[in-house]
Write an enzyme that holds these catalytic residues in place. Structure first.
Site, PDB file in Angstrom:
ATOM      1  N   ASP A 138      -6.761  -2.017   1.824  1.00 33.26           N
ATOM      2  CA  ASP A 138      -6.987  -1.120   3.140  1.00 33.26           C
ATOM      3  C   ASP A 138      -7.769  -2.092   4.343  1.00 33.26           C
ATOM      4  O   ASP A 138      -8.563  -2.771   4.156  1.00 33.26           O
ATOM      5  CB  ASP A 138      -8.161  -0.172   2.791  1.00 33.26           C
ATOM      6  CG  ASP A 138      -8.811   0.677   3.981  1.00 33.26           C
ATOM      7  OD1 ASP A 138      -7.883   1.126   4.691  1.00 33.26           O
ATOM      8  OD2 ASP A 138      -9.836   1.022   4.076  1.00 33.26           O
TER       9      ASP A 138
ATOM     10  N   ARG B  72      -6.261   2.146  -3.374  1.00 30.89           N
ATOM     11  CA  ARG B  72      -5.453   1.341  -2.592  1.00 30.89           C
ATOM     12  C   ARG B  72      -5.528  -0.171  -2.896  1.00 30.89           C
ATOM     13  O   ARG B  72      -6.582  -0.708  -3.073  1.00 30.89           O
ATOM     14  CB  ARG B  72      -5.670   1.576  -1.336  1.00 30.89           C
ATOM     15  CG  ARG B  72      -6.794   1.239  -0.531  1.00 30.89           C
ATOM     16  CD  ARG B  72      -7.941   1.976  -0.879  1.00 30.89           C
ATOM     17  NE  ARG B  72      -8.261   3.543  -0.257  1.00 30.89           N
ATOM     18  CZ  ARG B  72      -8.674   3.794   0.895  1.00 30.89           C
ATOM     19  NH1 ARG B  72      -9.326   3.199   1.695  1.00 30.89           N
ATOM     20  NH2 ARG B  72      -8.488   5.322   0.900  1.00 30.89           N
TER      21      ARG B  72
ATOM     22  N   ARG C   3       0.738  -1.287   0.118  1.00 32.32           N
ATOM     23  CA  ARG C   3       0.114   0.177   0.175  1.00 32.32           C
ATOM     24  C   ARG C   3       0.834   1.345  -0.019  1.00 32.32           C
ATOM     25  O   ARG C   3       1.741   1.370   0.811  1.00 32.32           O
ATOM     26  CB  ARG C   3      -0.930  -0.011   1.310  1.00 32.32           C
ATOM     27  CG  ARG C   3      -1.704   1.245   1.343  1.00 32.32           C
ATOM     28  CD  ARG C   3      -2.839   1.406   1.962  1.00 32.32           C
ATOM     29  NE  ARG C   3      -3.561   2.564   1.943  1.00 32.32           N
ATOM     30  CZ  ARG C   3      -4.776   2.904   2.746  1.00 32.32           C
ATOM     31  NH1 ARG C   3      -5.020   1.947   3.653  1.00 32.32           N
ATOM     32  NH2 ARG C   3      -5.187   3.915   2.653  1.00 32.32           N
TER      33      ARG C   3
ATOM     34  N   ASP D 156      -9.344  -1.855   8.162  1.00 31.35           N
ATOM     35  CA  ASP D 156      -9.803  -0.870   9.306  1.00 31.35           C
ATOM     36  C   ASP D 156     -10.193  -1.732  10.497  1.00 31.35           C
ATOM     37  O   ASP D 156     -10.878  -2.612  10.183  1.00 31.35           O
ATOM     38  CB  ASP D 156     -10.732   0.129   8.775  1.00 31.35           C
ATOM     39  CG  ASP D 156     -10.336   0.994   7.596  1.00 31.35           C
ATOM     40  OD1 ASP D 156      -9.192   1.563   7.498  1.00 31.35           O
ATOM     41  OD2 ASP D 156     -11.160   1.240   6.930  1.00 31.35           O
TER      42      ASP D 156
HETATM   43  C1  X6L Z   1     -18.899  13.124   1.779  1.00 30.48           C
HETATM   44  C2  X6L Z   1     -17.429  13.128   1.746  1.00 30.48           C
HETATM   45  C3  X6L Z   1     -19.502  12.046   2.080  1.00 30.48           C
HETATM   46  C4  X6L Z   1     -16.604  12.224   1.905  1.00 30.48           C
HETATM   47  C5  X6L Z   1     -18.691  10.895   2.390  1.00 30.48           C
HETATM   48  C6  X6L Z   1     -16.934   8.360   2.323  1.00 30.48           C
HETATM   49  C7  X6L Z   1     -15.126   9.852   2.482  1.00 30.48           C
HETATM   50  C8  X6L Z   1     -16.160   7.283   2.665  1.00 30.48           C
HETATM   51  C9  X6L Z   1     -14.449   8.700   2.485  1.00 30.48           C
HETATM   52  C10 X6L Z   1     -17.173  10.918   2.200  1.00 30.48           C
HETATM   53  C11 X6L Z   1     -16.423   9.786   2.248  1.00 30.48           C
HETATM   54  C12 X6L Z   1     -14.773   7.234   2.737  1.00 30.48           C
HETATM   55  C13 X6L Z   1     -13.918   2.886   0.506  1.00 30.48           C
HETATM   56  C14 X6L Z   1     -14.645   3.519  -0.617  1.00 30.48           C
HETATM   57  C15 X6L Z   1     -13.093   4.591   0.363  1.00 30.48           C
HETATM   58  C16 X6L Z   1     -14.014   1.229   0.307  1.00 30.48           C
HETATM   59  C17 X6L Z   1     -15.825   1.905  -1.029  1.00 30.48           C
HETATM   60  C18 X6L Z   1     -14.080   6.385   2.761  1.00 30.48           C
HETATM   61  C19 X6L Z   1     -12.524   6.143   2.560  1.00 30.48           C
HETATM   62  N1  X6L Z   1     -12.731   3.587   0.852  1.00 30.48           N
HETATM   63  N2  X6L Z   1     -15.762   2.974  -1.125  1.00 30.48           N
HETATM   64  N3  X6L Z   1     -14.080   4.944  -0.586  1.00 30.48           N
HETATM   65  N4  X6L Z   1     -15.204   0.815  -0.304  1.00 30.48           N
HETATM   66  N5  X6L Z   1     -16.981   1.171  -2.033  1.00 30.48           N
HETATM   67  O1  X6L Z   1     -13.357   0.486   0.952  1.00 30.48           O
HETATM   68  O2  X6L Z   1     -14.296   5.338   3.232  1.00 30.48           O
HETATM   69  S1  X6L Z   1     -12.335   6.154   0.874  1.00 30.48           S
HETATM   70 MG    MG Z   2     -11.202   2.249   4.985  1.00 28.94          MG
HETATM   71 MG    MG Z   3      -7.874   2.694   6.491  1.00 31.60          MG
END
Ligand code: X6L
Ligand code: MG
Ligand code: MG
Length: 155
Positions: free
Chosen positions: A95, A92, A83, A97
């Site tokens: 990940d 990535r 990563r 968590d």
């Molecule tokens: C507004 C702004 C609303 C930001 C939501 C949601 C930011 C999720 C980061 C958000 C916001 C994240 C994954 C992902 C990410 C994953 C899927 C995050 C961190 N990680 N989408 N997006 N799976 N489907 O593991 O979770 S980036």
């Molecule tokens: Mg995550």
């Molecule tokens: Mg993480």
């Protein structure tokens, strides 16, 4: 022994292989026993949406590691699996968590448990609901099943 839950995700390279390797490494850590493994879910990216689709899954562990030791372990495995942290919320290879640890509520700079937005993300709650539907979210006092029903109704 503590029961803990991890959320795993991958959206670049051989996603299935990265998840398989991560699971193998997690299961080989002294002090960790993997007790449940969810299915894999192909999911659309949240947050930063202009990136490839993810595969997400969740696992249940029994562990004698502390939450911070568990965090060190998963960060080490992320690093071993290549990563590279470039942009926040960017693509990535793996990940991992820490979602829940017993019914602990932790608010440290590097580790917040329960994972702060887990209840808002179907890519976390769908796999969790397979392996721990009756588990209660310690802050919300709702079961994972209840959180899933709420999320499903909002979509
Ligand atoms: C507004 C702004 C609303 C930001 C939501 C949601 C930011 C999720 C980061 C958000 C916001 C994240 C994954 C992902 C990410 C994953 C899927 C995050 C961190 N990680 N989408 N997006 N799976 N489907 O593991 O979770 S980036
Ligand atoms: Mg995550
Ligand atoms: Mg993480």
């Amino acid at each position: 022994m503590a029961i803990a839950y991890l959320g795993l995700g991958s959206n670049i390279g051989d996603r299935e292989e990265s998840l398989r390797q991560a699971l193998k490494k997690i299961s080989e850590v002294p002090g960790i026993t993997v007790t449940k493994i969810s299915s894999r879910y192909e999911t659309k990216p949240y947050g930063k949406t202009d990136q490839p689709d993810f595969i997400n899954m969740a696992v249940e562990l029994e562990t004698n590691l502390t939450p911070l030791d568990l965090l060190e372990v998963v960060l080490g495995i992320e690093r071993e699996l290549g990563r590279v942290r470039k942009e926040t919320w960017g693509p990535r290879s793996i990940d991992i968590d820490v979602l829940l640890y017993e019914d602990l509520e932790l608010d440290l700079t590097d580790l917040k448990v329960p994972h702060p937005e887990m209840h808002l993300r179907s890519f976390v709650i769908d796999p969790m609901s397979e392996i721990a539907p009756k588990r209660e979210h310690p802050t919300l006092k709702m079961t994972i099943e209840e959180i899933k029903n709420k999320l499903d109704n909002e979509q």
